[in-house]
Write a protein that holds these residues in place. Structure first.
Motif, PDB file in Angstrom:
ATOM      1  N   ILE A 142       0.755  -1.104   0.007  1.00  0.00           N
ATOM      2  CA  ILE A 142       0.054  -0.074   0.057  1.00  0.00           C
ATOM      3  C   ILE A 142       1.192   1.212  -0.011  1.00  0.00           C
ATOM      4  O   ILE A 142       0.735   2.226   0.720  1.00  0.00           O
ATOM      5  N   GLY A 143       1.929   1.089  -0.859  1.00  0.00           N
ATOM      6  CA  GLY A 143       3.171   2.090  -0.796  1.00  0.00           C
ATOM      7  C   GLY A 143       4.138   1.595   0.229  1.00  0.00           C
ATOM      8  O   GLY A 143       3.696   0.877   0.920  1.00  0.00           O
TER       9      GLY A 143
ATOM     10  N   PRO B 112       2.770  18.673  -3.376  1.00  0.00           N
ATOM     11  CA  PRO B 112       2.476  18.171  -2.205  1.00  0.00           C
ATOM     12  C   PRO B 112       2.511  16.450  -2.099  1.00  0.00           C
ATOM     13  O   PRO B 112       1.781  15.648  -1.773  1.00  0.00           O
ATOM     14  N   TRP B 113       3.683  16.035  -2.686  1.00  0.00           N
ATOM     15  CA  TRP B 113       3.813  14.585  -2.875  1.00  0.00           C
ATOM     16  C   TRP B 113       5.254  14.131  -2.208  1.00  0.00           C
ATOM     17  O   TRP B 113       6.054  15.088  -2.004  1.00  0.00           O
ATOM     18  N   ASN B 114       5.728  12.902  -2.017  1.00  0.00           N
ATOM     19  CA  ASN B 114       6.729  12.403  -1.565  1.00  0.00           C
ATOM     20  C   ASN B 114       7.250  11.311  -2.196  1.00  0.00           C
ATOM     21  O   ASN B 114       6.496  10.617  -2.943  1.00  0.00           O
TER      22      ASN B 114
ATOM     23  N   ALA C  73       3.340   7.904   4.653  1.00  0.00           N
ATOM     24  CA  ALA C  73       2.381   7.523   5.428  1.00  0.00           C
ATOM     25  C   ALA C  73       2.965   6.601   6.413  1.00  0.00           C
ATOM     26  O   ALA C  73       3.755   5.822   6.325  1.00  0.00           O
ATOM     27  N   GLN C  74       2.125   6.579   7.672  1.00  0.00           N
ATOM     28  CA  GLN C  74       2.628   5.549   8.882  1.00  0.00           C
ATOM     29  C   GLN C  74       2.006   4.442   8.826  1.00  0.00           C
ATOM     30  O   GLN C  74       2.291   3.674   9.614  1.00  0.00           O
TER      31      GLN C  74
ATOM     32  N   ALA D  52      -2.020   5.660   3.999  1.00  0.00           N
ATOM     33  CA  ALA D  52      -1.331   5.521   2.462  1.00  0.00           C
ATOM     34  C   ALA D  52      -2.672   5.376   1.630  1.00  0.00           C
ATOM     35  O   ALA D  52      -2.783   6.086   0.449  1.00  0.00           O
ATOM     36  N   ALA D  53      -3.796   4.515   2.187  1.00  0.00           N
ATOM     37  CA  ALA D  53      -4.911   4.248   1.374  1.00  0.00           C
ATOM     38  C   ALA D  53      -5.595   5.392   1.048  1.00  0.00           C
ATOM     39  O   ALA D  53      -6.277   5.884  -0.040  1.00  0.00           O
ATOM     40  N   ALA D  54      -5.958   6.332   2.029  1.00  0.00           N
ATOM     41  CA  ALA D  54      -6.596   7.426   2.049  1.00  0.00           C
ATOM     42  C   ALA D  54      -6.088   8.451   1.050  1.00  0.00           C
ATOM     43  O   ALA D  54      -6.693   9.409   0.438  1.00  0.00           O
TER      44      ALA D  54
END
Ligand code: PLP
Length: 448
Positions: A226-227, A366-368, A385-386, A391-393
């Protein structure tokens, strides 16, 4: 930032371009409708953006060509199956030799011992067994964990993926465990078999294990499906303490995290799992998987299983442990997926990250972009994401599909269905820098 109207317009343009440029793939896809469900040999291949998939002609190293004569830089690499590049020479030679001398006997070959000894060295686990896919390795590990603990439930992290393993198709919906969307014909409702908590939520993990009814935690050491979601500092230490304290086994799935180094993340971070599963990359593209376990687990397995029932117990497979897969694994581990391969691939992956990062910074997007070993990924949120929910959102399917298709139209294959890039040891710096240029050229027309 991203103009959604422009995005939709550009997507249509890319689809048109793709269709015009791939007449033979399109014709094959149309012909396939007669014999293959929805025109593909594998159900999810319909998801490739573009309306139909590219039909491959051949691949070598980090590149492949399609039936329309286009050449591509391959950052998908069979979603890790060909992580070391397509058709590595040592694997080809050993596989061809093995095919000539017979591929499957229901008997071991000496290569099996070489592989077991090498896996011992890399992962620090004593005993090894084989399967054909990582899915099967995970299924077998789960069965063994239930068998030897006498507990029936397992625990996974929200938005994990471990292959088509029944127990793992569970997600948290508004905090409530539910069968995962798209779970096809589950044999048993996964909320009965499985507990699910967020990755990095050690409090929830502690609560879930407190009842001592969980046979095992099955997890990737770093989430990748999920990333890339890295563990917070102390996560693995506490995970291990909690599992030990509650008599829960810990299974680490290294199928994707073999990107972290020759012994996966387990070796790189000094983890101490009870069982490890690995598939995909370890046989250089030939189907093969393994699962390994400690001396203590082996002792408990022997106590609870009998030789008489060994062929009917839900673990195994006629082709698992076949001579061909073991020859391919040996060649891959001996000559391809080596320390020096990682020394080449990881700095290239860092170059990929720096290229993408420079474009993100230049346009203040606004990306990483994150990396684990030779696996990299850009994600449409400002900070990594943590956990799986975060991540899914932030998934943006249209933007994902556009980035993917626009890259493909410019000769770059990214991994679907989020934009992930695996960097092989035989990828060139020119290919990385070309990606950076393409990345910038395809986002610029979307900006306000
Ligand atoms: C972490 C992990 N484990 C297991 C699997 C299953 O691999 P396979 O589909 O080859 O069985 C996957 C597939 O993506 C995976 O990402």
């Amino acid at each position: 930032m991203i103009n959604r109207h422009l995005l939709q317009e550009r997507m249509i343009e890319e689809q048109t371009q793709f269709s015009i440029n791939h007449p033979r793939s399109k014709a094959l896809f149309e012909r396939a409708q007669d014999s293959l469900l929805d025109g593909v040999p594998m159900n999810w291949m319909v998801k490739w953006p573009g309306g139909f998939p590219v039909f491959v002609d051949s691949g070598k190293e980090a590149y492949f060509s399609d039936v329309d004569g286009h050449q591509y830089i391959d950052f998908c690499l069979g979603d890790t199956g060909s992580m070391v590049g397509h058709g590595p020479d040592p694997v080809v030679e050993m596989v061809v030799d093995r095919v000539r001398r017979g591929t499957t006997f229901m008997l071991p070959t000496e290569d099996a011992i070489w592989v077991g000894e090498e896996l011992q060295r890399r992962f620090g686990l004593r005993y090894w067994q084989t399967a054909l896919t990582a899915t099967d390795a995970n299924r077998f590990a789960l069965r063994l964990a239930r068998q030897i603990t006498g507990r029936h439930r397992v625990l996974v992290f929200n938005w994990c993926y471990h292959g088509t393993v029944d127990e793992t198709f569970i997600t948290l919906r508004n905090g409530v465990p539910s069968s995962r969307r798209g779970n096809i014909g589950p044999a048993v409702d996964p909320t009965i078999t499985t507990k699910v908590v967020e990755f990095n939520d050690l409090q929830a993990l502690e609560q879930a294990l407190a009842d001592r009814d969980v046979a095992c935690v099955l997890t990737e050491p770093v989430m990748t499906n999920i990333g890339i979601v890295h563990p917070i500092p102390g996560f693995h230490k506490t995970l291990r303490e909690l599992t030990r304290r509650t008599g829960t086994l810990l299974i680490i799935d290294e199928t994707h995290t073999m990107c972290a180094g020759p012994g996966g993340y387990t070796q790189a971070a000094g983890l101490e799992p009870d069982l490890v599963t690995v598939g995909k990359a370890i046989a250089g593209g030939i189907p093969a998987a393994v699962y390994g376990f400690s001396e203590e687990i082996a002792r408990r397995i022997r106590q609870t299983t009998t030789v008489e029932d060994a062929d009917t117990g839900g673990i195994g497979g006629t082709l698992a442990g076949n001579a061909l897969s073991l020859a391919a694994m040996r060649a891959t581990l001996e000559s391809v997926l080596t320390d020096s391969a990682y020394r080449r691939a990881i700095p290239l992956a860092q170059r990929f990250v720096e290229g993408v990062q420079s474009v993100i910074a230049k346009h203040d997007l606004p990306w990483n972009v994150t990396r684990l070993g030779n696996r990299t990924e850009y994600w449409f949120r400002r900070s990594p994401a943590q956990n799986g929910s975060e991540a899914a959102a932030s998934m943006d399917p249209l933007l994902d599909r556009y980035m993917h298709l626009a890259s493909l139209n410019r000769g770059i294959l990214m991994t679907p269905f989020h934009n992930m890039a695996l960097i092989s040891p035989v990828t060139t710096t020119e290919s990385i820098d070309y990606h950076t240029a393409v990345f910038e050229s395809i986002i610029t027309p979307l900006l306000e």
